[in-house]
Design a protein around this motif. Structure first.
Motif, PDB file in Angstrom:
ATOM      1  N   SER A   1       0.860  -1.168   0.000  1.00  0.00           N
ATOM      2  CA  SER A   1       0.000   0.000   0.000  1.00  0.00           C
ATOM      3  C   SER A   1       0.903   1.226   0.000  1.00  0.00           C
ATOM      4  O   SER A   1       1.937   1.228   0.670  1.00  0.00           O
ATOM      5  CB  SER A   1      -0.905  -0.009   1.233  1.00  0.00           C
ATOM      6  OG  SER A   1      -1.790   1.086   1.196  1.00  0.00           O
ATOM      7  N   GLY A   2       0.504   2.237  -0.739  1.00  0.00           N
ATOM      8  CA  GLY A   2       1.361   3.411  -0.843  1.00  0.00           C
ATOM      9  C   GLY A   2       2.704   3.001  -1.423  1.00  0.00           C
ATOM     10  O   GLY A   2       2.788   2.412  -2.501  1.00  0.00           O
ATOM     11  N   PHE A   3       3.778   3.251  -0.673  1.00  0.00           N
ATOM     12  CA  PHE A   3       5.111   2.839  -1.101  1.00  0.00           C
ATOM     13  C   PHE A   3       5.688   1.773  -0.180  1.00  0.00           C
ATOM     14  O   PHE A   3       6.874   1.496  -0.197  1.00  0.00           O
ATOM     15  CB  PHE A   3       6.050   4.047  -1.162  1.00  0.00           C
ATOM     16  CG  PHE A   3       5.690   5.007  -2.256  1.00  0.00           C
ATOM     17  CD1 PHE A   3       6.114   4.798  -3.559  1.00  0.00           C
ATOM     18  CD2 PHE A   3       4.880   6.106  -2.004  1.00  0.00           C
ATOM     19  CE1 PHE A   3       5.756   5.659  -4.580  1.00  0.00           C
ATOM     20  CE2 PHE A   3       4.518   6.977  -3.002  1.00  0.00           C
ATOM     21  CZ  PHE A   3       4.958   6.752  -4.306  1.00  0.00           C
TER      22      PHE A   3
ATOM     23  N   PRO B   1       4.646  -0.846  -9.433  1.00  0.00           N
ATOM     24  CA  PRO B   1       5.842  -1.651  -9.157  1.00  0.00           C
ATOM     25  C   PRO B   1       6.049  -1.974  -7.686  1.00  0.00           C
ATOM     26  O   PRO B   1       6.754  -2.948  -7.365  1.00  0.00           O
ATOM     27  CB  PRO B   1       7.004  -0.786  -9.679  1.00  0.00           C
ATOM     28  CG  PRO B   1       6.430   0.491 -10.119  1.00  0.00           C
ATOM     29  CD  PRO B   1       4.940   0.389 -10.161  1.00  0.00           C
ATOM     30  N   VAL B   2       5.445  -1.209  -6.778  1.00  0.00           N
ATOM     31  CA  VAL B   2       5.593  -1.523  -5.351  1.00  0.00           C
ATOM     32  C   VAL B   2       4.861  -2.831  -5.030  1.00  0.00           C
ATOM     33  O   VAL B   2       5.376  -3.689  -4.308  1.00  0.00           O
ATOM     34  CB  VAL B   2       5.095  -0.364  -4.463  1.00  0.00           C
ATOM     35  CG1 VAL B   2       5.238  -0.712  -2.987  1.00  0.00           C
ATOM     36  CG2 VAL B   2       5.859   0.916  -4.788  1.00  0.00           C
ATOM     37  N   VAL B   3       3.666  -2.998  -5.610  1.00  0.00           N
ATOM     38  CA  VAL B   3       2.975  -4.284  -5.469  1.00  0.00           C
ATOM     39  C   VAL B   3       3.829  -5.369  -6.128  1.00  0.00           C
ATOM     40  O   VAL B   3       3.924  -6.492  -5.639  1.00  0.00           O
ATOM     41  CB  VAL B   3       1.589  -4.262  -6.161  1.00  0.00           C
ATOM     42  CG1 VAL B   3       0.793  -5.502  -5.774  1.00  0.00           C
ATOM     43  CG2 VAL B   3       0.823  -3.026  -5.787  1.00  0.00           C
ATOM     44  N   GLY B   4       4.452  -4.988  -7.243  1.00  0.00           N
ATOM     45  CA  GLY B   4       5.307  -5.943  -7.957  1.00  0.00           C
ATOM     46  C   GLY B   4       6.464  -6.441  -7.114  1.00  0.00           C
ATOM     47  O   GLY B   4       6.799  -7.630  -7.137  1.00  0.00           O
ATOM     48  N   ILE B   5       7.081  -5.554  -6.347  1.00  0.00           N
ATOM     49  CA  ILE B   5       8.185  -5.970  -5.467  1.00  0.00           C
ATOM     50  C   ILE B   5       7.692  -7.017  -4.477  1.00  0.00           C
ATOM     51  O   ILE B   5       8.317  -8.055  -4.263  1.00  0.00           O
ATOM     52  CB  ILE B   5       8.777  -4.763  -4.704  1.00  0.00           C
ATOM     53  CG1 ILE B   5       9.394  -3.751  -5.667  1.00  0.00           C
ATOM     54  CG2 ILE B   5       9.835  -5.234  -3.693  1.00  0.00           C
ATOM     55  CD1 ILE B   5       9.793  -2.431  -4.996  1.00  0.00           C
TER      56      ILE B   5
ATOM     57  N   ASN C   1      10.388  -0.412   2.230  1.00  0.00           N
ATOM     58  CA  ASN C   1      10.007   0.949   1.848  1.00  0.00           C
ATOM     59  C   ASN C   1      10.586   1.216   0.461  1.00  0.00           C
ATOM     60  O   ASN C   1      11.802   1.248   0.282  1.00  0.00           O
ATOM     61  CB  ASN C   1      10.554   1.943   2.883  1.00  0.00           C
ATOM     62  CG  ASN C   1      10.173   3.377   2.546  1.00  0.00           C
ATOM     63  OD1 ASN C   1      10.266   3.817   1.398  1.00  0.00           O
ATOM     64  ND2 ASN C   1       9.738   4.115   3.553  1.00  0.00           N
ATOM     65  N   ALA C   2       9.703   1.383  -0.524  1.00  0.00           N
ATOM     66  CA  ALA C   2      10.151   1.495  -1.904  1.00  0.00           C
ATOM     67  C   ALA C   2      10.731   2.873  -2.228  1.00  0.00           C
ATOM     68  O   ALA C   2      11.403   3.037  -3.237  1.00  0.00           O
ATOM     69  CB  ALA C   2       8.999   1.183  -2.850  1.00  0.00           C
TER      70      ALA C   2
ATOM     71  N   ILE D   1      14.818  -2.327   3.626  1.00  0.00           N
ATOM     72  CA  ILE D   1      14.052  -3.501   4.030  1.00  0.00           C
ATOM     73  C   ILE D   1      14.437  -3.849   5.458  1.00  0.00           C
ATOM     74  O   ILE D   1      15.614  -3.929   5.788  1.00  0.00           O
ATOM     75  CB  ILE D   1      14.352  -4.717   3.123  1.00  0.00           C
ATOM     76  CG1 ILE D   1      13.960  -4.427   1.677  1.00  0.00           C
ATOM     77  CG2 ILE D   1      13.611  -5.961   3.620  1.00  0.00           C
ATOM     78  CD1 ILE D   1      14.329  -5.542   0.718  1.00  0.00           C
ATOM     79  N   GLN D   2      13.431  -4.017   6.302  1.00  0.00           N
ATOM     80  CA  GLN D   2      13.684  -4.460   7.680  1.00  0.00           C
ATOM     81  C   GLN D   2      12.978  -5.789   7.880  1.00  0.00           C
ATOM     82  O   GLN D   2      11.992  -6.078   7.206  1.00  0.00           O
ATOM     83  CB  GLN D   2      13.108  -3.451   8.673  1.00  0.00           C
ATOM     84  CG  GLN D   2      13.822  -2.110   8.694  1.00  0.00           C
ATOM     85  CD  GLN D   2      13.068  -1.156   9.599  1.00  0.00           C
ATOM     86  OE1 GLN D   2      12.001  -0.663   9.252  1.00  0.00           O
ATOM     87  NE2 GLN D   2      13.619  -0.909  10.773  1.00  0.00           N
ATOM     88  N   SER D   3      13.472  -6.578   8.823  1.00  0.00           N
ATOM     89  CA  SER D   3      12.740  -7.794   9.128  1.00  0.00           C
ATOM     90  C   SER D   3      12.697  -7.999  10.629  1.00  0.00           C
ATOM     91  O   SER D   3      13.676  -7.768  11.338  1.00  0.00           O
ATOM     92  CB  SER D   3      13.350  -8.976   8.383  1.00  0.00           C
ATOM     93  OG  SER D   3      14.181  -9.732   9.194  1.00  0.00           O
TER      94      SER D   3
END
Ligand code: ZN
Lengths: 286, 92
Positions: A153-155, A231-235, A265-266, A271-273
């Motif tokens: 959602s969003g970025f 593309p954010v959904v794509g990631i 966060n695009a 990337i955090q986990s």
């Protein structure tokens, strides 16, 4: 046994030790159930089919709308008004006519989920609301199916791989025929019986379920109310497909990160986990 | 960041004389990857409410593990702890 044509078709991934010939054979025998055929589901299923997944079930009751084309990459103007299951099945058959594709033109809900995921080696949650995501999670916990979740959602994109839950609390009570212990389309695969690798067997550090994450939160964000860049959904979908493929190819070897909630966060390209521990008061997994 | 209760501009952890009470303990935490000092004791819940005006859909990781909402007010921060606050998304 791979044919000459298989070796040519999958030559690029056969070079990877995470796939190789054994994994390719496993992929051919595996069955993924993809719930939701929007931005996540179209792309994830395209990669699964392209990689040689033998059996896929596509679930969605929706039709293709012009507003979908911005991010739902398998559809184009010729599909407008068509059922997504029909449109996507047609496109995936063009990629590989030998894949066994089942289309279920229904919206998944509490009542039909158990039946829909019954034969799955794993389930991909590609839906777009917390309500249905909670139902899918509960059905997968009950049926002991590994679940690969992605969202965007969003970025922001987020994802988590959830193992079959009973495994973490009671390793010896796995039911034959469940997604965790045997192969849906070939129960005699000797080297395919220990799907969850040792990392995920970490009973000292068990993970929770989707309900543990969202039970006390009130989520309203979806693509419609918040907006999202295609593309954010794509990631998110690419991550989800990668994790599912690693699992389906070599369930006993893949270093799958079970129970880690990924937050991407695009915009900042970060990337955090985080570990998702079981919530003691979770009504689904505890 | 400015709305966090007990926030202090002190850079170093330590004991600071305070007019009202005998002494105040200042701790340094890492909030969303940024160093932050605050007065102890302080709970995760207080940090979250100071950070996000609307906590619906807000998830919190405490020392890299998701903390369920029922634990927010019960979990008190120590020096060096990390807190990550983010909004859960569910779209697809
Ligand atoms: Zn749970």
């Amino acid at each position: 046994m791979l044919t000459k044509q298989d070796i040519r078709r999958y030559s690029r991934q056969l070079l990877l030790e995470e796939i190789d010939e054994e994994g390719q054979t496993n992929l051919h025998r595996a069955h993924a159930v993809v719930i939701g055929l929007g931005g996540l589901g179209t792309l994830a299923s395209r990669f699964l089919v392209g990689a040689g997944l033998g059996n896929i079930t596509l679930i969605d009751g929706d039709v293709v709308d012009v507003s979908n084309l911005q991010r739902q990459v398998s559809y184009n103007e010729t599909h407008l008004g068509d059922l997504k299951t029909k449109a996507l099945s047609r496109e995936l058959h063009k990629v590989d006519p030998n894949i066994n594709i089942k289309a279920k033109s229904v919206f998944a809900d509490k009542r039909n989920l158990q039946q829909l995921i019954d034969n799955a080696t794993c389930v991909l949650d590609c839906t777009d609301s917390v309500t249905i995501r909670k139902d899918i999670n509960a059905a997968c916990v009950a049926a002991k199916k590994p679940l690969f979740i992605a969202a965007a959602s969003g970025f922001s994109w987020q994802a988590i791989n959830l193992p079959c839950h009973s495994f973490l609390t009671s390793a010896h009570q796995l039911t034959p025929g469940s997604g965790c212990t045997s192969e849906t389309h070939d129960t005699n695969l000797a080297n395919y019986t220990s799907p969850i690798n040792k990392v995920s067997r970490n009973v000292d550090n068990p993970c929770g379920c989707y309900n543990c994450l969202v039970a006390q939160l009130n989520l309203t964000q979806d693509c419609q109310s918040q907006g999202v860049l295609g593309p954010v959904v794509g990631i998110a979908a690419c991550h989800q497909a990668t994790q599912a493929l690693l699992f389906l190819a070599k369930r006993h070897l893949a270093k799958i990160q079970w129970g880690r909630y990924i937050v991407g966060n695009a915009v900042n390209a970060t990337i955090q986990s985080f570990h998702l521990p079981p919530s003691p008061d979770c009504k689904v997994c505890q | 960041m400015n709305s966090i209760r007990h926030q202090s501009n002190n850079v170093h952890t330590g004991v600071v004389k305070n007019a009202a009470s005998a002494e105040t303990i200042i701790i340094t935490i890492v909030l969303n990857n940024q160093s932050q000092t605050c007065e102890s004791p302080i709970s995760v819940g207080e940090i979250v409410h100071g950070y996000a005006s609307n906590v619906e859909g807000t998830a919190v990781a405490y020392n890299r593990a998701i903390l369920s909402k029922s634990q927010w007010s019960l979990t008190h921060l120590n020096d060096g702890d990390s807190v990550d606050i983010f909004t859960l998304v569910a779209g697809g």
